[in-house]
Design a protein around this motif. Structure first.
Motif, mmCIF file in Angstrom:
data_model
loop_
_atom_site.group_PDB
_atom_site.id
_atom_site.type_symbol
_atom_site.label_atom_id
_atom_site.label_comp_id
_atom_site.label_asym_id
_atom_site.label_seq_id
_atom_site.Cartn_x
_atom_site.Cartn_y
_atom_site.Cartn_z
ATOM 1 N N LEU A 107 12.805 0.800 -3.566
ATOM 2 C CA LEU A 107 11.743 -0.162 -3.841
ATOM 3 C C LEU A 107 12.188 -1.247 -4.809
ATOM 4 C CD1 LEU A 107 8.700 -0.723 -3.281
ATOM 5 C CD2 LEU A 107 8.203 0.609 -5.345
ATOM 6 N N ARG A 126 1.303 -3.152 1.845
ATOM 7 C CA ARG A 126 1.942 -4.349 1.310
ATOM 8 C C ARG A 126 1.950 -5.416 2.404
ATOM 9 N NH1 ARG A 126 7.519 -1.810 -0.032
ATOM 10 N NH2 ARG A 126 8.004 -3.911 -0.819
ATOM 11 N N ASP A 155 7.710 -8.831 -3.142
ATOM 12 C CA ASP A 155 6.505 -8.462 -3.877
ATOM 13 C C ASP A 155 6.801 -7.500 -5.029
ATOM 14 O OD1 ASP A 155 7.195 -6.366 -2.220
ATOM 15 O OD2 ASP A 155 5.139 -5.886 -1.623
ATOM 16 N N VAL A 156 8.088 -7.261 -5.301
ATOM 17 C CA VAL A 156 8.494 -6.336 -6.355
ATOM 18 C C VAL A 156 9.323 -7.084 -7.395
ATOM 19 C CG1 VAL A 156 9.748 -4.215 -6.914
ATOM 20 C CG2 VAL A 156 8.524 -4.412 -4.719
ATOM 21 N N ARG A 175 12.114 -6.757 -9.203
ATOM 22 C CA ARG A 175 13.193 -5.796 -8.968
ATOM 23 C C ARG A 175 13.990 -5.502 -10.241
ATOM 24 N NH1 ARG A 175 13.622 -9.189 -4.565
ATOM 25 N NH2 ARG A 175 15.511 -10.145 -5.394
ATOM 26 N N PRO A 232 9.055 -4.854 4.691
ATOM 27 C CA PRO A 232 9.224 -4.297 3.340
ATOM 28 C C PRO A 232 10.075 -3.033 3.357
ATOM 29 C CG PRO A 232 7.087 -3.700 4.213
ATOM 30 C CD PRO A 232 7.710 -4.616 5.225
ATOM 31 N N ARG A 268 14.791 -7.506 0.101
ATOM 32 C CA ARG A 268 13.688 -7.886 0.986
ATOM 33 C C ARG A 268 12.335 -7.834 0.275
ATOM 34 N NH1 ARG A 268 15.965 -4.074 4.733
ATOM 35 N NH2 ARG A 268 14.028 -2.870 4.669
ATOM 36 N N ASN A 269 12.269 -7.113 -0.819
ATOM 37 C CA ASN A 269 10.986 -6.862 -1.471
ATOM 38 C C ASN A 269 10.600 -7.987 -2.434
ATOM 39 O OD1 ASN A 269 10.703 -4.426 -0.110
ATOM 40 N ND2 ASN A 269 11.657 -3.242 -1.752
#
Length: 243
Positions: free
Chosen positions: A191, A174, A199-200, A202, A179, A196-197
């Motif tokens: 995840l 990633r 790219d997800v 959530r 991450p 902080r994610n």
């Protein structure tokens, strides 16, 4: 003598017109930058675990501004298993993103004027990285690329690229900063909940999937901007669970 002011005026107008013509032709015609899209027929997949991509060779004489191929991704959390062949089984956020990007991926659609890099940013798609390898060393022009998402607990998804009989492999990483829980494409409870994610998408759920698109990239050095081809959808992969 009364005609002189009129003659002088016509001379000034002609001089201004000639100056405009010289300026127009000295500027030239602005170059149009274009990179060919990878045909969807170059990509095959095996359920949600594997994809194979025949990456075309780029004619560097014609597309001298080409730099490399790249893959953009986003991770989605789901409470139930996703059937990648049926959009009806997609989570709402995966379906919305897939439908929003589809017009830009359609090779017959010439009306989508917005730059695809802006579309990816708006949809929180990020550029895929590779463990201890550069993007260009894996996504090579003219290579055969395989992306593997193992089903065994704790096994890391990876890519292998074969060019002229030589194969190079690397784990997928990633690209976001710090991450959680790590840089690998592994499903874990953290995840889908850690802020902080970026790219997800959530949410809570036991399953995690990643949608990927491949593009050709280049640089317009004159205008200091990046060039992207139309994207081609690779697959929706299921992330293996942590051990």
């Amino acid at each position: 003598m009364k005609l002189m002011p009129c003659i002088c005026k016509r001379v000034r107008v002609r001089a201004q017109f000639l100056s405009l013509l010289i300026l127009f032709f000295s500027c030239g015609i602005e170059e149009y930058y274009y990179l060919p899209q990878i045909p969807q027929s170059n990509i095959s997949y095996n359920f949600d675990t594997e994809a194979t991509i025949n990456i075309p060779s780029v004619n560097m004489t014609e597309f001298y501004y080409f730099t490399n191929y790249s893959i953009y991704y986003r991770i989605y959390i789901s409470e139930t298993p996703v059937n990648i062949s049926s959009t009806a089984s997609y989570t709402s956020d995966l379906r919305n993103d897939y439908n929003a990007i589809a017009p830009y991926a359609d090779p017959t659609n010439t009306s989508a004027a917005t730059s695809i890099d802006q579309v990816f940013r708006n949809r929180n798609y990020h550029e895929l990285q590779f463990e201890e390898e550069s993007i260009g060393s894996i996504l090579q022009s003219g290579s055969l690329l395989r992306i593997i998402f193992p089903t065994a607990l704790g096994d890391y998804p990876y890519a292998s690229a074969t060019l002229s009989g030589n194969t190079k492999s690397a784990d997928l990483n990633r690209s976001i900063r710090d991450p959680a829980p790590n840089r690998f494409f592994i499903n874990s409870p953290e995840l889908g909940t850690n802020e902080r994610n970026s790219d997800v998408s959530r949410r809570s759920g036991s399953y995690a999937y990643v949608s990927m698109y491949i593009v050709a990239k280049g640089n317009d050095n004159a205008n200091f901007r990046e060039i992207l081809s139309k994207p081609t959808h690779i697959n929706i992969f299921r992330l293996p669970d942590e051990s």
